[in-house]
Enzyme design. Structure first.
Site, mmCIF file in Angstrom:
data_model
loop_
_atom_site.group_PDB
_atom_site.id
_atom_site.type_symbol
_atom_site.label_atom_id
_atom_site.label_comp_id
_atom_site.label_asym_id
_atom_site.label_seq_id
_atom_site.Cartn_x
_atom_site.Cartn_y
_atom_site.Cartn_z
ATOM 1 N N ARG A 1 2.968 -34.337 12.500
ATOM 2 C CA ARG A 1 3.553 -34.873 11.276
ATOM 3 C C ARG A 1 5.009 -34.444 11.168
ATOM 4 N NH1 ARG A 1 1.329 -32.434 7.065
ATOM 5 N NH2 ARG A 1 -0.572 -31.607 7.997
ATOM 6 N N ASN B 1 -1.406 -30.113 19.841
ATOM 7 C CA ASN B 1 -1.924 -30.948 18.757
ATOM 8 C C ASN B 1 -2.631 -32.186 19.325
ATOM 9 O OD1 ASN B 1 -2.322 -31.471 16.010
ATOM 10 N ND2 ASN B 1 -0.468 -32.723 15.850
ATOM 11 N N GLY C 1 -0.989 -38.678 12.105
ATOM 12 C CA GLY C 1 -0.747 -38.031 10.811
ATOM 13 C C GLY C 1 0.409 -38.663 10.046
ATOM 14 N N CYS D 1 -6.970 -22.582 10.350
ATOM 15 C CA CYS D 1 -7.691 -21.512 9.668
ATOM 16 C C CYS D 1 -9.205 -21.706 9.766
ATOM 17 C CB CYS D 1 -7.277 -21.421 8.199
ATOM 18 S SG CYS D 1 -5.601 -20.833 7.980
ATOM 19 N N GLY D 2 -9.644 -22.662 10.587
ATOM 20 C CA GLY D 2 -11.078 -22.797 10.829
ATOM 21 C C GLY D 2 -11.775 -23.861 9.991
HETATM 22 C C1 SPV Z 1 -3.705 -31.887 9.142
HETATM 23 O O1 SPV Z 1 -2.695 -31.468 9.712
HETATM 24 O O2 SPV Z 1 -4.067 -31.449 8.045
HETATM 25 C C2 SPV Z 1 -4.538 -32.925 9.772
HETATM 26 C C3 SPV Z 1 -3.979 -33.664 10.899
HETATM 27 O O3 SPV Z 1 -5.606 -33.202 9.296
HETATM 28 S S1 SPV Z 1 -2.889 -34.894 10.386
HETATM 29 O O4 SPV Z 1 -3.570 -36.169 10.492
HETATM 30 O O5 SPV Z 1 -1.756 -34.840 11.278
HETATM 31 O O6 SPV Z 1 -2.511 -34.644 9.025
#
Ligand code: SPV
Ligand code: MN
Length: 621
Positions: free
Chosen positions: A91, A384, A221, A271-272
């Site tokens: 993102r 990622n 994202g 964080c899991g």
């Molecule tokens: C996050 O980063 O919280 C995700 C992946 O779930 S994204 O689709 O890139 O937001």
């Protein structure tokens, strides 16, 4: 007006052709038609495809992704790979902005740009951006079908990969739109890969008109409208309508006698969160975004998605056998930014097989030990890199995953990452205490895997800092007021899987999170007691000992318990200091009760320290 409308329909007919025009015209919604006309005119695609919910239309998109080379076929049936650009792997927070008028009140922690200025910029970029491209017009239901929770959404995109991903991740919405009539309560997303000029990558969100724009990017994202763009829209809409949109998993925790109790959980990245929602033996409803509504008898929640866009790094056959198995079985799966070998096999960092000598990845042709233009090592797969699939590929999908009424929520879990402050699991004294000291105070330490120094604590209230589209203080207040008048509000818990000892060793193993889940489930039914400490209610040793033996067939030493659940007073006081400062200096519209609740916690900690010192073992309470 009538003349204008029929002109518009004539133009649509011309651009769409007979078949696609007929599909669009079966949805009788002038607001939708107007929106689509505007962006056809602006983006100027060569061809247009309107997708209904029919299997043929969905198959067409799958084939397009292969035909255009946006995805390549892998050796296993249904598996494909997609690559985002080398500089388009996550993102883009810097270029994600809310379009706002004067006095938006969003404050310094939330990125925004003047609406007129932002709209002009993004519309300039969108002009003729689809020349030579196919525009796909897609309809989704963000949330289960036929559900009061759900919001219809229309996506315009020129990426067949984005369109394909969205089919795996969201329920189809063409028929929902047909039922909707001429309502304007739907989300709109406009995405164009344009020239993939990353210097002109923009993700702009206009919550006033429920439109999100995304351009010059492919990464999910940024581009998958019903995911993060919709989530930002939903937070604004929920604030107006009195429900909550949260960055939460939804899962069923299985208790004694076949009982299933549902929990939601918000954890910042790394964080899991996904691994908790997929813990073996429990059942998953969703791993990323939940909508919550209050009902007379409690809170209910749905997963807005039907698939998972999950991080693949680190998935191995030992720690996560179920998902490992799924990723190696036939079924519709998109692997993004992994390494693909000549044989059409995939490899990712942390997979428990040999690293291949060569292959193809997000950097192009890759050989082991290869370096980029700045001399940095190129890993086989990006950190990622992700998998995308529909959750019906999972054996542990909960039977209520499509329930239009959602599931009743017993507990909400806030999961941070800190090496030295919070105990592994605790329950709040009440809703307000939980929302303030656990949700609104959530922090996550940076790890070696993220850029920059490790061990830096990042403030991330409700794990939602990247998505909150209203003044943060108002968002916290919405959370605080949410359960007012509700008979059985969910309990609120915090977890921390990352606590370490003085020498830097983790105090828990990956498997321990299952025990914390089981304990929370028993607490939700008041079947175990808890010990009151200044920061919350912690488990009794005997209960954990019983759970470790029963669930993991493990001995749980009393010494381990003592070390893990010792209250660390100086660290907890320092955290209150940090959180107070952020809310005082950087957040607008903070409710007073946030400060008074933190103040009370500070006083309890200081009193305990005066009696028992800096580090207080559970038996001293
Ligand atoms: C996050 O980063 O919280 C995700 C992946 O779930 S994204 O689709 O890139 O937001
Ligand atoms: Mn997420």
């Amino acid at each position: 007006m009538e003349v204008e409308k029929s002109m518009q329909m004539m133009m649509l007919k011309n651009r769409l052709g007979e078949e696609n025009y007929r599909k669009l015209n079966r949805i009788e919604n002038p607001i939708l038609h107007q929106f689509i006309t505007e962006y056809i005119t602006l983006c100027n695609p060569e061809r247009i495809f309107v997708r209904t919910d029919s299997p043929e239309d969905i198959e067409f998109i799958r084939r397009e992704a292969i035909r255009k080379g946006e995805e390549i076929k892998l050796s296993r049936e249904g598996h494909t790979a997609h690559f985002d650009g080398y500089e388009d792997q996550a993102r883009d927070k810097e270029h994600t902005k809310f379009l706002v008028g004067k006095n938006s009140g969003l404050g310094p922690l939330i990125n925004s740009i003047n609406r007129d200025e932002g709209l002009k910029e993004v519309k300039d970029f969108l002009k003729d951006s689809m020349e030579g491209h196919t525009m796909y017009i897609l309809f989704f239901s963000v949330g289960p079908l036929n559900s009061e929770f759900s919001i219809p959404a229309v996506q315009i995109t020129d990426s067949s990969y984005v369109a394909h991903s969205e089919d795996l991740l969201y329920r189809p919405g063409y028929e929902e739109f047909r039922r909707l009539g001429d309502s304007d309560r739907f989300f709109r997303f406009v995405h164009s890969v344009a020239q993939l000029d990353y210097s002109r990558r923009r993700i702009y969100i206009d919550t006033e008109h429920a439109i999100s724009y995304s351009i010059n990017t492919e990464y999910g994202g940024n581009t998958i409208g019903p995911k993060k763009p919709a989530f930002r829209q939903a937070i604004a809409l929920a604030s107006k309508e009195g429900w909550l949109a949260e960055h939460m998993f939804v899962m069923g925790v299985h208790g004694p006698g076949g009982r299933v109790s549902y929990f939601t959980g918000a954890y910042p990245s790394a964080c899991g969160k996904t691994s908790t929602s997929m813990v073996g033996g429990e059942t998953i409803i969703g791993d990323d975004i939940a909508y919550l509504r209050r009902k007379e008898n409690g809170v209910r929640a749905v997963n807005v998605e039907r698939g998972i866009f999950g991080i693949i790094a680190g998935i191995n056959s030992m720690d996560e056998p179920a998902i490992y198995q799924t990723l190696h079985s036939p079924g519709e799966i998109i692997f993004s930014n992994v390494l693909v070998t000549e044989e059409g096999e995939v490899y990712w960092t942390g997979k428990d097989t040999e690293i291949p000598e060569r292959g193809f990845n997000h950097s192009g042709e890759w050989i082991k030990g290869g370096r980029d233009k700045d001399g940095n090592d190129i890993p086989a797969s990006h950190g990622n890199a992700r998998f995308t699939f529909k959750m019906n590929l999972l054996k542990n999908l909960d039977r209520n995953s499509e329930n239009p009424e959602g599931v009743p929520i017993s507990g909400i879990i806030y999961g941070g990452r800190d090496s030295d402050t919070s105990v592994p699991v605790q329950e709040s004294f009440n809703w307000t205490h939980g929302i303030v000291t656990m949700g609104a105070s959530l922090e996550s330490e940076t790890t070696a895997a993220t850029l920059g120094r490790s061990g830096v604590r990042k403030f991330n209230p409700m794990s939602n800092l990247d998505f909150v589209s209203i003044p943060l203080g108002r968002y916290i207040e919405n959370n605080l007021l949410f359960v007012r008048g509700v008979k059985n509000p969910p309990l609120v818990f915090s977890v921390n899987y990352f606590l370490r000892d003085k020498d830097g060793n983790f105090l828990n193993t990956k498997g321990d999170k299952k025990i914390w889940l089981k304990w929370m489930e028993l607490r939700a039914h008041r079947e175990v007691e808890a010990i009151e400490t200044p920061t919350g209610l912690i488990p009794e040793y005997d209960d954990l000992k019983m759970l470790f033996a029963k669930v993991l067939s493990k001995e749980y030493a009393e010494e381990d318990y003592r070390e893990q659940f010792t209250l660390r007073v100086p660290e907890n006081l320092a955290k209150i200091e940090r959180i107070m400062k952020v809310y005082q200096e950087k957040v607008n519209e903070v409710p007073d009760v946030l400060f008074s609740t933190l103040e009370e916690q500070r006083r309890r900690l200081e009193e305990a320290r005066d009696k028992a010192g800096d580090y207080i073992a559970p038996h001293e309470f």
